[in-house]
Write a protein that holds these residues in place. Structure first.
Motif, PDB file in Angstrom:
ATOM      1  N   UNK A 184      35.117 -48.885 -73.452  1.00  0.00           N
ATOM      2  CA  UNK A 184      36.224 -48.090 -73.000  1.00  0.00           C
ATOM      3  C   UNK A 184      35.718 -46.758 -72.431  1.00  0.00           C
ATOM      4  N   UNK A 185      34.653 -46.271 -73.010  1.00  0.00           N
ATOM      5  CA  UNK A 185      34.078 -45.038 -72.490  1.00  0.00           C
ATOM      6  C   UNK A 185      33.527 -45.262 -71.084  1.00  0.00           C
ATOM      7  N   UNK A 186      33.030 -46.461 -70.840  1.00  0.00           N
ATOM      8  CA  UNK A 186      32.538 -46.803 -69.502  1.00  0.00           C
ATOM      9  C   UNK A 186      33.670 -46.749 -68.477  1.00  0.00           C
ATOM     10  N   UNK A 187      34.866 -47.176 -68.896  1.00  0.00           N
ATOM     11  CA  UNK A 187      36.022 -47.125 -68.008  1.00  0.00           C
ATOM     12  C   UNK A 187      36.390 -45.681 -67.675  1.00  0.00           C
ATOM     13  N   UNK A 188      36.293 -44.793 -68.651  1.00  0.00           N
ATOM     14  CA  UNK A 188      36.567 -43.376 -68.400  1.00  0.00           C
ATOM     15  C   UNK A 188      35.550 -42.801 -67.407  1.00  0.00           C
ATOM     16  N   UNK A 189      34.301 -43.206 -67.546  1.00  0.00           N
ATOM     17  CA  UNK A 189      33.264 -42.721 -66.630  1.00  0.00           C
ATOM     18  C   UNK A 189      33.515 -43.243 -65.216  1.00  0.00           C
ATOM     19  N   UNK A 190      33.961 -44.494 -65.101  1.00  0.00           N
ATOM     20  CA  UNK A 190      34.266 -45.061 -63.783  1.00  0.00           C
ATOM     21  C   UNK A 190      35.386 -44.267 -63.111  1.00  0.00           C
ATOM     22  N   UNK A 191      36.454 -43.971 -63.862  1.00  0.00           N
ATOM     23  CA  UNK A 191      37.546 -43.200 -63.278  1.00  0.00           C
ATOM     24  C   UNK A 191      37.114 -41.781 -62.946  1.00  0.00           C
ATOM     25  N   UNK A 192      36.214 -41.212 -63.734  1.00  0.00           N
ATOM     26  CA  UNK A 192      35.698 -39.883 -63.427  1.00  0.00           C
ATOM     27  C   UNK A 192      34.907 -39.899 -62.119  1.00  0.00           C
ATOM     28  N   UNK A 193      34.105 -40.934 -61.912  1.00  0.00           N
ATOM     29  CA  UNK A 193      33.343 -41.054 -60.668  1.00  0.00           C
ATOM     30  C   UNK A 193      34.280 -41.244 -59.481  1.00  0.00           C
TER      31      UNK A 193
ATOM     32  N   UNK B  65      35.607 -35.258 -53.252  1.00  0.00           N
ATOM     33  CA  UNK B  65      34.614 -34.951 -52.222  1.00  0.00           C
ATOM     34  C   UNK B  65      35.163 -35.210 -50.825  1.00  0.00           C
ATOM     35  N   UNK B  66      35.938 -36.277 -50.689  1.00  0.00           N
ATOM     36  CA  UNK B  66      36.493 -36.626 -49.385  1.00  0.00           C
ATOM     37  C   UNK B  66      37.838 -35.960 -49.120  1.00  0.00           C
ATOM     38  N   UNK B  67      38.357 -35.197 -50.077  1.00  0.00           N
ATOM     39  CA  UNK B  67      39.578 -34.437 -49.852  1.00  0.00           C
ATOM     40  C   UNK B  67      40.871 -35.151 -50.183  1.00  0.00           C
ATOM     41  N   UNK B  68      40.809 -36.236 -50.919  1.00  0.00           N
ATOM     42  CA  UNK B  68      42.026 -36.934 -51.329  1.00  0.00           C
ATOM     43  C   UNK B  68      42.498 -36.343 -52.652  1.00  0.00           C
ATOM     44  N   UNK B  69      43.254 -35.274 -52.597  1.00  0.00           N
ATOM     45  CA  UNK B  69      43.653 -34.534 -53.797  1.00  0.00           C
ATOM     46  C   UNK B  69      44.483 -35.339 -54.771  1.00  0.00           C
ATOM     47  N   UNK B  70      45.452 -36.079 -54.256  1.00  0.00           N
ATOM     48  CA  UNK B  70      46.331 -36.839 -55.141  1.00  0.00           C
ATOM     49  C   UNK B  70      45.593 -37.947 -55.875  1.00  0.00           C
ATOM     50  N   UNK B  71      44.725 -38.635 -55.157  1.00  0.00           N
ATOM     51  CA  UNK B  71      43.957 -39.719 -55.768  1.00  0.00           C
ATOM     52  C   UNK B  71      42.980 -39.164 -56.793  1.00  0.00           C
ATOM     53  N   UNK B  72      42.355 -38.046 -56.465  1.00  0.00           N
ATOM     54  CA  UNK B  72      41.394 -37.435 -57.381  1.00  0.00           C
ATOM     55  C   UNK B  72      42.084 -36.969 -58.660  1.00  0.00           C
ATOM     56  N   UNK B  73      43.238 -36.364 -58.514  1.00  0.00           N
ATOM     57  CA  UNK B  73      43.964 -35.888 -59.688  1.00  0.00           C
ATOM     58  C   UNK B  73      44.418 -37.061 -60.563  1.00  0.00           C
ATOM     59  N   UNK B  74      44.873 -38.124 -59.934  1.00  0.00           N
ATOM     60  CA  UNK B  74      45.308 -39.299 -60.693  1.00  0.00           C
ATOM     61  C   UNK B  74      44.160 -39.963 -61.432  1.00  0.00           C
ATOM     62  N   UNK B  75      43.035 -40.126 -60.764  1.00  0.00           N
ATOM     63  CA  UNK B  75      41.879 -40.758 -61.406  1.00  0.00           C
ATOM     64  C   UNK B  75      41.324 -39.871 -62.517  1.00  0.00           C
ATOM     65  N   UNK B  76      41.339 -38.564 -62.319  1.00  0.00           N
ATOM     66  CA  UNK B  76      40.863 -37.655 -63.357  1.00  0.00           C
ATOM     67  C   UNK B  76      41.776 -37.693 -64.579  1.00  0.00           C
TER      68      UNK B  76
END
Length: 55
Positions: free
Chosen positions: A1-10, A17-28
């Motif tokens: 499960x920790x691996x899944x958190x790391x995947x979403x963090x990446x 990095x590419x400027x997709x604010x909404x996607x970045x906030x959701x994944x974080x």
């Protein structure tokens, strides 16, 4: 499960990095939730293992 958190963090870091604010906030946010669930499950496992050792 920790691996899944790391995947979403990446995913959040790459999206930021590419400027997709909404996607970045959701994944974080998902990464943070999964990380805290993993920590809670770890603590429960350690506590249960401690009680099992006292028999």
């Amino acid at each position: 499960m920790l691996r899944l958190a790391i995947v979403f963090l990446i995913i959040a870091l790459v999206a930021a990095l590419f400027g997709f604010g909404g996607i970045a906030a959701g994944a974080a946010a998902i990464a943070k939730i999964v990380f805290f669930i993993a920590i809670i499950l770890l603590l429960l496992s350690v506590i249960a293992g401690g009680f099992r050792g006292f028999k």
